[in-house]
Scaffold this motif. Structure first.
Motif, PDB file in Angstrom:
ATOM      1  N   LEU A  35      -4.498  -3.646 -19.830  1.00 12.58           N
ATOM      2  CA  LEU A  35      -3.292  -4.336 -20.283  1.00 12.58           C
ATOM      3  C   LEU A  35      -2.431  -4.758 -19.095  1.00 12.58           C
ATOM      4  O   LEU A  35      -1.868  -5.863 -19.082  1.00 12.58           O
ATOM      5  CB  LEU A  35      -2.490  -3.426 -21.216  1.00 12.58           C
ATOM      6  CG  LEU A  35      -1.139  -3.962 -21.703  1.00 12.58           C
ATOM      7  CD1 LEU A  35      -1.306  -5.289 -22.426  1.00 12.58           C
ATOM      8  CD2 LEU A  35      -0.454  -2.936 -22.611  1.00 12.58           C
ATOM      9  N   ARG A  37       3.377 -10.955 -28.045  1.00 15.07           N
ATOM     10  CA  ARG A  37       2.050 -10.347 -28.213  1.00 15.07           C
ATOM     11  C   ARG A  37       1.803  -9.273 -27.157  1.00 15.07           C
ATOM     12  O   ARG A  37       1.211  -8.229 -27.438  1.00 15.07           O
ATOM     13  CB  ARG A  37       0.964 -11.419 -28.148  1.00 15.07           C
ATOM     14  CG  ARG A  37       0.932 -12.339 -29.357  1.00 15.07           C
ATOM     15  CD  ARG A  37      -0.227 -13.315 -29.277  1.00 15.07           C
ATOM     16  NE  ARG A  37      -1.514 -12.620 -29.305  1.00 15.07           N
ATOM     17  CZ  ARG A  37      -2.678 -13.230 -29.070  1.00 15.07           C
ATOM     18  NH1 ARG A  37      -2.699 -14.537 -28.798  1.00 15.07           N
ATOM     19  NH2 ARG A  37      -3.803 -12.538 -29.116  1.00 15.07           N
ATOM     20  N   ARG A  78       3.758  -6.254 -28.102  1.00  9.72           N
ATOM     21  CA  ARG A  78       3.119  -5.585 -29.239  1.00  9.72           C
ATOM     22  C   ARG A  78       1.916  -4.761 -28.780  1.00  9.72           C
ATOM     23  O   ARG A  78       1.693  -3.644 -29.257  1.00  9.72           O
ATOM     24  CB  ARG A  78       2.707  -6.611 -30.287  1.00  9.72           C
ATOM     25  CG  ARG A  78       2.111  -5.970 -31.538  1.00  9.72           C
ATOM     26  CD  ARG A  78       1.661  -6.993 -32.552  1.00  9.72           C
ATOM     27  NE  ARG A  78       1.091  -6.323 -33.718  1.00  9.72           N
ATOM     28  CZ  ARG A  78       1.617  -6.316 -34.916  1.00  9.72           C
ATOM     29  NH1 ARG A  78       2.754  -6.933 -35.147  1.00  9.72           N
ATOM     30  NH2 ARG A  78       1.014  -5.690 -35.910  1.00  9.72           N
ATOM     31  N   GLN A  79       1.115  -5.337 -27.864  1.00 10.47           N
ATOM     32  CA  GLN A  79      -0.033  -4.585 -27.343  1.00 10.47           C
ATOM     33  C   GLN A  79       0.436  -3.284 -26.694  1.00 10.47           C
ATOM     34  O   GLN A  79      -0.171  -2.226 -26.882  1.00 10.47           O
ATOM     35  CB  GLN A  79      -0.810  -5.423 -26.325  1.00 10.47           C
ATOM     36  CG  GLN A  79      -1.562  -6.615 -26.901  1.00 10.47           C
ATOM     37  CD  GLN A  79      -2.769  -6.229 -27.746  1.00 10.47           C
ATOM     38  OE1 GLN A  79      -3.001  -6.771 -28.818  1.00 10.47           O
ATOM     39  NE2 GLN A  79      -3.567  -5.289 -27.270  1.00 10.47           N
ATOM     40  N   TRP A  80       1.510  -3.359 -25.912  1.00 10.64           N
ATOM     41  CA  TRP A  80       2.036  -2.167 -25.251  1.00 10.64           C
ATOM     42  C   TRP A  80       2.521  -1.141 -26.282  1.00 10.64           C
ATOM     43  O   TRP A  80       2.200   0.050 -26.183  1.00 10.64           O
ATOM     44  CB  TRP A  80       3.186  -2.555 -24.323  1.00 10.64           C
ATOM     45  CG  TRP A  80       3.908  -1.357 -23.764  1.00 10.64           C
ATOM     46  CD1 TRP A  80       3.540  -0.587 -22.705  1.00 10.64           C
ATOM     47  CD2 TRP A  80       5.106  -0.771 -24.288  1.00 10.64           C
ATOM     48  NE1 TRP A  80       4.429   0.442 -22.512  1.00 10.64           N
ATOM     49  CE2 TRP A  80       5.401   0.354 -23.473  1.00 10.64           C
ATOM     50  CE3 TRP A  80       5.958  -1.086 -25.350  1.00 10.64           C
ATOM     51  CZ2 TRP A  80       6.520   1.154 -23.705  1.00 10.64           C
ATOM     52  CZ3 TRP A  80       7.066  -0.284 -25.568  1.00 10.64           C
ATOM     53  CH2 TRP A  80       7.332   0.814 -24.753  1.00 10.64           C
ATOM     54  N   GLU A 135       1.680  -0.791 -29.416  1.00 11.37           N
ATOM     55  CA  GLU A 135       0.574  -0.221 -30.177  1.00 11.37           C
ATOM     56  C   GLU A 135      -0.208   0.795 -29.349  1.00 11.37           C
ATOM     57  O   GLU A 135      -0.689   1.802 -29.871  1.00 11.37           O
ATOM     58  CB  GLU A 135      -0.357  -1.333 -30.664  1.00 11.37           C
ATOM     59  CG  GLU A 135       0.269  -2.192 -31.766  1.00 11.37           C
ATOM     60  CD  GLU A 135      -0.638  -3.332 -32.189  1.00 11.37           C
ATOM     61  OE1 GLU A 135      -1.617  -3.621 -31.465  1.00 11.37           O
ATOM     62  OE2 GLU A 135      -0.372  -3.946 -33.236  1.00 11.37           O
ATOM     63  N   LEU A 136      -0.339   0.555 -28.044  1.00  6.53           N
ATOM     64  CA  LEU A 136      -1.038   1.499 -27.178  1.00  6.53           C
ATOM     65  C   LEU A 136      -0.277   2.819 -27.093  1.00  6.53           C
ATOM     66  O   LEU A 136      -0.875   3.905 -27.152  1.00  6.53           O
ATOM     67  CB  LEU A 136      -1.227   0.905 -25.789  1.00  6.53           C
ATOM     68  CG  LEU A 136      -2.017   1.749 -24.785  1.00  6.53           C
ATOM     69  CD1 LEU A 136      -3.411   2.038 -25.327  1.00  6.53           C
ATOM     70  CD2 LEU A 136      -2.092   1.051 -23.438  1.00  6.53           C
ATOM     71  N   TRP A 167      -8.061   1.669 -32.270  1.00  9.08           N
ATOM     72  CA  TRP A 167      -8.392   1.193 -30.931  1.00  9.08           C
ATOM     73  C   TRP A 167      -9.375   0.023 -30.945  1.00  9.08           C
ATOM     74  O   TRP A 167      -9.329  -0.840 -30.052  1.00  9.08           O
ATOM     75  CB  TRP A 167      -8.875   2.319 -30.037  1.00  9.08           C
ATOM     76  CG  TRP A 167     -10.242   2.893 -30.256  1.00  9.08           C
ATOM     77  CD1 TRP A 167     -10.538   4.092 -30.795  1.00  9.08           C
ATOM     78  CD2 TRP A 167     -11.505   2.311 -29.877  1.00  9.08           C
ATOM     79  NE1 TRP A 167     -11.899   4.291 -30.809  1.00  9.08           N
ATOM     80  CE2 TRP A 167     -12.515   3.220 -30.236  1.00  9.08           C
ATOM     81  CE3 TRP A 167     -11.877   1.110 -29.270  1.00  9.08           C
ATOM     82  CZ2 TRP A 167     -13.870   2.973 -30.023  1.00  9.08           C
ATOM     83  CZ3 TRP A 167     -13.228   0.857 -29.059  1.00  9.08           C
ATOM     84  CH2 TRP A 167     -14.201   1.785 -29.429  1.00  9.08           C
ATOM     85  N   TRP A 186      -7.321  -3.126 -31.593  1.00  6.15           N
ATOM     86  CA  TRP A 186      -6.397  -3.313 -30.465  1.00  6.15           C
ATOM     87  C   TRP A 186      -7.121  -3.881 -29.261  1.00  6.15           C
ATOM     88  O   TRP A 186      -6.658  -4.847 -28.634  1.00  6.15           O
ATOM     89  CB  TRP A 186      -5.747  -1.979 -30.094  1.00  6.15           C
ATOM     90  CG  TRP A 186      -4.744  -2.092 -28.989  1.00  6.15           C
ATOM     91  CD1 TRP A 186      -3.395  -2.283 -29.123  1.00  6.15           C
ATOM     92  CD2 TRP A 186      -4.994  -2.044 -27.577  1.00  6.15           C
ATOM     93  NE1 TRP A 186      -2.797  -2.360 -27.883  1.00  6.15           N
ATOM     94  CE2 TRP A 186      -3.756  -2.214 -26.922  1.00  6.15           C
ATOM     95  CE3 TRP A 186      -6.140  -1.877 -26.802  1.00  6.15           C
ATOM     96  CZ2 TRP A 186      -3.639  -2.222 -25.532  1.00  6.15           C
ATOM     97  CZ3 TRP A 186      -6.029  -1.892 -25.414  1.00  6.15           C
ATOM     98  CH2 TRP A 186      -4.791  -2.063 -24.793  1.00  6.15           C
ATOM     99  N   HIS A 187      -8.267  -3.314 -28.928  1.00  8.53           N
ATOM    100  CA  HIS A 187      -9.000  -3.752 -27.736  1.00  8.53           C
ATOM    101  C   HIS A 187      -9.542  -5.163 -27.909  1.00  8.53           C
ATOM    102  O   HIS A 187      -9.560  -5.963 -26.968  1.00  8.53           O
ATOM    103  CB  HIS A 187     -10.135  -2.773 -27.450  1.00  8.53           C
ATOM    104  CG  HIS A 187     -10.631  -2.821 -26.046  1.00  8.53           C
ATOM    105  ND1 HIS A 187     -11.964  -2.792 -25.725  1.00  8.53           N
ATOM    106  CD2 HIS A 187      -9.959  -2.896 -24.861  1.00  8.53           C
ATOM    107  CE1 HIS A 187     -12.108  -2.837 -24.417  1.00  8.53           C
ATOM    108  NE2 HIS A 187     -10.909  -2.899 -23.868  1.00  8.53           N
ATOM    109  N   ARG A 194      -8.143  -7.544 -29.704  1.00 10.11           N
ATOM    110  CA  ARG A 194      -7.009  -8.463 -29.541  1.00 10.11           C
ATOM    111  C   ARG A 194      -6.612  -8.602 -28.074  1.00 10.11           C
ATOM    112  O   ARG A 194      -6.194  -9.672 -27.634  1.00 10.11           O
ATOM    113  CB  ARG A 194      -5.815  -7.976 -30.371  1.00 10.11           C
ATOM    114  CG  ARG A 194      -6.036  -8.070 -31.872  1.00 10.11           C
ATOM    115  CD  ARG A 194      -4.762  -7.829 -32.662  1.00 10.11           C
ATOM    116  NE  ARG A 194      -4.234  -6.491 -32.476  1.00 10.11           N
ATOM    117  CZ  ARG A 194      -4.622  -5.417 -33.165  1.00 10.11           C
ATOM    118  NH1 ARG A 194      -5.575  -5.534 -34.090  1.00 10.11           N
ATOM    119  NH2 ARG A 194      -4.072  -4.237 -32.955  1.00 10.11           N
ATOM    120  N   LEU A 195      -6.763  -7.534 -27.310  1.00 10.66           N
ATOM    121  CA  LEU A 195      -6.460  -7.621 -25.881  1.00 10.66           C
ATOM    122  C   LEU A 195      -7.427  -8.574 -25.190  1.00 10.66           C
ATOM    123  O   LEU A 195      -7.023  -9.355 -24.321  1.00 10.66           O
ATOM    124  CB  LEU A 195      -6.533  -6.232 -25.234  1.00 10.66           C
ATOM    125  CG  LEU A 195      -6.160  -6.192 -23.748  1.00 10.66           C
ATOM    126  CD1 LEU A 195      -4.675  -6.489 -23.565  1.00 10.66           C
ATOM    127  CD2 LEU A 195      -6.516  -4.843 -23.129  1.00 10.66           C
TER     128      LEU A 195
END
Length: 388
Positions: free
Chosen positions: A259, A280, A283-285, A287-288, A315, A318-319, A321-322
């Motif tokens: 990330l 976005r 949001r990634q941060w 959610e992690l 996960w 999430w991964h 989408r990253l």
């Protein structure tokens, strides 16, 4: 269970970090097999395995060091943070070993655990098949008694990570003729060095690499059975629950590093100026952080059939989408290979492209999202079983 680190755990963290920094400074790119053996000599493989009497305070019986659950988490996190080489012994240490400790005989533990702890023996997992991926109850690989106390194994496994380097494979096979679904399965230990009886074929992926393999068993001998004949489903599902344990927290350290690279790329390309992209990234941060707290809170909780599936759903998506975001923030460069182009290596891709392509499998391997949702629906919420 509320999980927290105590002062003693932080002292352990300092020792682990110091050892890793010192060894990696001396040998920045160690050879993978030699590195496993070095980890073993230093006592970093299999920390916290139960020793004499079955408690976690004495690991001398199987050749490892004592460590509480929090310290196992600390070691996994520090290893991921150090950017040390990917572990070749992960499957043996984190999947097979806990399974043997739970279901194996004392003889099996004494035979297999010390070589794993010394970094000398590597394992792979023989579960998925072309017609039985996430739904392992469809396994068709057959094992028949060989008259000498073992079994003869015939069938095909697929997506077998590190099979090309493994010394042993634990195989889920059907030992009861005519059985269906989860009945009649057994958990077998198969030595890989059987020329003419085991054929390992690498599978080239979208990324151009071949971490996964097809494995063909043609009358291979399995000398050992774990958990008793016909109890393979119980052993296999018990092992899958272990796959979402301490290693999940270490995985999240790696996610955080990825990330950070995506954020840096967004800033460099100017994509971070777009409020939608910024949202976005935030949001990634968020959610992690949530995933880490969920993993810590549920770590060590037993008897919760939904916890592993919730973790995998979190996960995996999430991964994925990253990976999509990594290519998006790269702009036009995300659609072409890195410069300079080479005719000898025309499929070369950069880190962002690798993340995007490899993460397409995250919602499939280890049990697809559909399977995880079924588990939560049936075993946690008590909903009717899916029609078959």
């Amino acid at each position: 269970m509320e999980f927290r680190f105590e002062p003693e755990d932080e002292k352990f963290r300092t020792r682990a970090r110091t050892w890793l920094e010192t060894r990696l400074a001396a040998t920045p790119a160690p050879e993978p097999h030699a590195w496993e053996r070095e980890l073993g000599r230093a006592g970093w493989i299999g920390i916290g395995w139960p020793g004499d009497g079955g408690d976690a305070g004495d690991g001398a019986r199987y050749g490892n060091r004592p460590a509480a659950l929090a310290q196992q988490v600390v070691w996994a996190e520090e290893y991921a943070r150090s950017a040390a080489p990917p572990r070749m012994g992960h499957i043996g240490e984190n999947l097979l070993a806990p399974t043997l400790i739970t279901y194996g005989t004392e003889e099996q533990k004494r035979r297999h655990l010390p070589p794993i702890a010394r970094g000398e023996t590597l394992w792979c997992q023989g579960y998925s098949e072309p017609g039985a991926g996430s739904d392992l109850a469809g396994v068709r690989t057959v094992a028949t008694p060989d008259g000498a106390g073992g079994y003869t194994v015939t069938g095909q496994k697929i997506w077998t990570s590190l099979a090309q380097d493994a010394d042993w494979c634990f195989v889920l096979a059907r030992t009861e003729p005519g059985s269906t679904r989860h009945r009649g399965l057994s958990f077998l230990l198969v030595e890989m060095d059987q020329p003419g009886r085991i054929d390992v074929r690498p599978i080239r992926q979208l990324t151009g690499t071949s971490e996964f393999n097809e494995v063909f068993f043609d009358g291979a001998r399995a000398a050992e059975l774990v958990g008793g004949e016909g109890n393979g489903w119980q052993v296999a599902t018990g092992l899958l629950a272990l796959e979402r344990g301490v290693s999940t927290l270490a995985q999240q350290i790696g996610f955080a590093a990825e990330l950070k690279k995506v954020v840096a790329a967004a800033v460099a390309s100017g994509a971070a100026d777009d409020p939608v992209v910024r949202a976005r990234l935030v949001r990634q941060w968020a959610e992690l952080v949530t995933m880490r707290r969920h993993a810590l809170r549920t770590l060590g909780a037993t008897g919760d059939p939904g916890a592993p599936s919730v973790a995998k759903l979190l996960w995996g998506g999430w991964h994925q989408r990253l990976g999509e975001l990594a290519v998006q923030v790269s702009g036009e460069a995300g659609a072409v290979g890195p410069e300079p182009w080479s005719a000898s290596d025309p499929y070369r891709i950069d880190d962002a492209q690798h993340l995007f392509l490899f993460s397409r499998a995250d919602t499939i391997y280890g049990g697809s999202d559909e399977i995880q949702r079924n588990i939560i629906a049936e075993r946690v919420l008590g909903l009717p079983r899916e029609p078959r």
